[in-house]
Design an enzyme around this catalytic site. Structure first.
Site, mmCIF file in Angstrom:
data_model
loop_
_atom_site.group_PDB
_atom_site.id
_atom_site.type_symbol
_atom_site.label_atom_id
_atom_site.label_comp_id
_atom_site.label_asym_id
_atom_site.label_seq_id
_atom_site.Cartn_x
_atom_site.Cartn_y
_atom_site.Cartn_z
ATOM 1 C CG ASP A 11 3.986 2.326 2.480
ATOM 2 O OD1 ASP A 11 3.000 2.874 1.955
ATOM 3 O OD2 ASP A 11 4.284 1.133 2.298
ATOM 4 C CE LYS A 33 1.336 0.494 -2.002
ATOM 5 N NZ LYS A 33 0.431 0.839 -0.890
ATOM 6 C CG ASP A 60 -2.979 1.387 -1.926
ATOM 7 O OD1 ASP A 60 -4.141 0.955 -1.997
ATOM 8 O OD2 ASP A 60 -2.100 0.883 -1.187
ATOM 9 C CE LYS A 62 -5.413 -1.455 0.482
ATOM 10 N NZ LYS A 62 -4.176 -0.661 0.478
ATOM 11 C CG HIS A 64 -15.526 0.004 1.388
ATOM 12 N ND1 HIS A 64 -15.100 -1.109 2.072
ATOM 13 C CD2 HIS A 64 -16.805 -0.236 1.054
ATOM 14 C CE1 HIS A 64 -16.091 -1.987 2.144
ATOM 15 N NE2 HIS A 64 -17.140 -1.465 1.535
ATOM 16 C CG ASP A 65 -18.875 6.247 1.790
ATOM 17 O OD1 ASP A 65 -20.101 6.057 1.917
ATOM 18 O OD2 ASP A 65 -18.218 7.001 2.525
ATOM 19 C CB THR A 124 -2.561 -10.082 2.684
ATOM 20 O OG1 THR A 124 -2.060 -8.752 2.732
ATOM 21 C CG2 THR A 124 -2.659 -10.540 1.261
ATOM 22 N NE ARG A 185 9.926 -7.672 2.501
ATOM 23 C CZ ARG A 185 8.819 -6.954 2.307
ATOM 24 N NH1 ARG A 185 8.326 -6.790 1.104
ATOM 25 N NH2 ARG A 185 8.209 -6.381 3.322
ATOM 26 N NE ARG A 215 7.950 -2.987 5.138
ATOM 27 C CZ ARG A 215 7.166 -3.718 5.909
ATOM 28 N NH1 ARG A 215 7.296 -3.650 7.210
ATOM 29 N NH2 ARG A 215 6.258 -4.506 5.379
HETATM 30 O O1 C5P Z 1 7.319 -2.698 2.506
HETATM 31 P P1 C5P Z 1 6.475 -3.664 1.734
HETATM 32 O O2 C5P Z 1 7.091 -4.108 0.412
HETATM 33 O O3 C5P Z 1 5.983 -4.809 2.565
HETATM 34 O O4 C5P Z 1 5.199 -2.775 1.328
HETATM 35 C C1 C5P Z 1 4.122 -3.327 0.657
HETATM 36 C C2 C5P Z 1 3.109 -2.281 0.349
HETATM 37 O O5 C5P Z 1 1.969 -2.919 -0.193
HETATM 38 C C3 C5P Z 1 2.607 -1.485 1.554
HETATM 39 O O6 C5P Z 1 2.252 -0.188 1.057
HETATM 40 C C4 C5P Z 1 1.376 -2.246 1.976
HETATM 41 O O7 C5P Z 1 0.435 -1.419 2.604
HETATM 42 C C5 C5P Z 1 0.842 -2.707 0.635
HETATM 43 N N1 C5P Z 1 -0.013 -3.876 0.692
HETATM 44 C C6 C5P Z 1 0.377 -5.093 1.221
HETATM 45 N N2 C5P Z 1 -0.479 -6.151 1.235
HETATM 46 C C7 C5P Z 1 -1.697 -6.014 0.726
HETATM 47 C C8 C5P Z 1 -2.102 -4.813 0.163
HETATM 48 C C9 C5P Z 1 -1.231 -3.750 0.175
HETATM 49 O O8 C5P Z 1 1.496 -5.215 1.684
HETATM 50 N N3 C5P Z 1 -2.491 -7.059 0.674
#
Ligand code: C5P
Length: 238
Positions: A11, A33, A60, A62, A64-65, A124, A185, A215
């Site tokens: 990201d 990703k 990724d 997403k 949508h159209d 989410t 995490r 992260r």
């Molecule tokens: O840094 P972190 O591990 O939170 O990143 C999670 C990744 O997954 C980010 O790219 C975020 O946009 C993506 N994501 C998410 N929750 C979702 C869908 C995608 O955190 N429901």
């Protein structure tokens, strides 16, 4: 050797930073990703610079159209040979079916393996009251299950879901439906802005196929070491 389930979310919008991460993580994760942030900034050329380093890619975007437009977008993306590509399940049955058909036809013509096509169920970031505001009543998990079933019936190979829904979807959707799970995490790591998180081991035990981890790897002092620690812990627990 077992397939490494960890996909690291790149990201970032800076090309050099992304390339550096891809290089450091080569051989340490199952894939990368690439999302809107990177792809809108660097496009297919940037994508190729990251995939050149030999990594599998989850693209990724997403989509949508209307079905015709999504099928055309998939046609433009599949020659990049992403391992995973996603569309919003809320785009409906015809849109998902058109995306799936386009993915298979384009892959055949381009001589690449078709991507695993994923439906995005409920973001989410949406709470129950946000869903009510857009006319979706009932529990979010009911909407997730409804969209997962619609995705499965219309050519999707799996869905992106939160860790919280993984066990429910694994039991409802059977063993072959791919579950790709963000919000992961390692034990002891900070949660950042994620409200509901699960450890890699718990998400795998709940039935995840792919763990999207951003992260906890990319912001570590040594991303390669952080990725290695996660995968070591997973194979120890397997
Ligand atoms: O840094 P972190 O591990 O939170 O990143 C999670 C990744 O997954 C980010 O790219 C975020 O946009 C993506 N994501 C998410 N929750 C979702 C869908 C995608 O955190 N429901």
């Amino acid at each position: 050797m077992k397939k490494n389930p960890v996909y690291c979310a790149i990201d970032v919008s800076d090309l050099g930073t992304a390339q550096n991460l891809a290089l450091q993580l080569s051989g340490k994760v199952g894939g990368l990703k690439i999302g809107m942030e990177f792809f809108y900034a660097h496009g297919q050329t940037g994508y190729e610079l990251l995939s050149q380093q030999g990594q599998n890619i989850f693209l990724d975007l997403k989509l949508h159209d209307i079905p015709n437009t999504v099928a055309a977008a998939v046609r433009a993306l599949v020659p990049l040979a992403p391992a995973y590509l996603n569309v919003h399940a809320g785009g409906g049955a015809a849109m998902m079916a058109a995306a799936s058909k386009s993915a298979h036809e384009t892959a055949g013509a381009a001589g690449v393996t078709p991507p695993c096509m994923l439906g995005v169920t409920v973001l989410t970031s949406l709470s129950q009251s946000d869903l009510n505001d857009i006319g979706v009543h009932g529990a979010p998990r009911d909407q997730v299950l409804r969209l997962a079933n619609l995705a499965a019936s219309n050519g999707m190979d799996g869905v992106v879901c939160s860790a919280e829904e993984t066990a429910m979807l694994r039991s409802e959707m059977g063993p072959d439906f791919k579950l790709v799970v963000p919000g992961i995490r390692p034990a002891g790591a900070g949660h950042d802005d994620q409200k509901r998180v699960m450890t890699p081991e718990a998400a795998m035990a709940a039935g995840a196929d792919v763990l999207v981890i951003g992260r906890a790897i990319t912001q570590a002092d040594d991303p390669a070491h952080a990725a290695q620690r996660i995968t070591d812990a997973l194979s120890m627990g397997a």
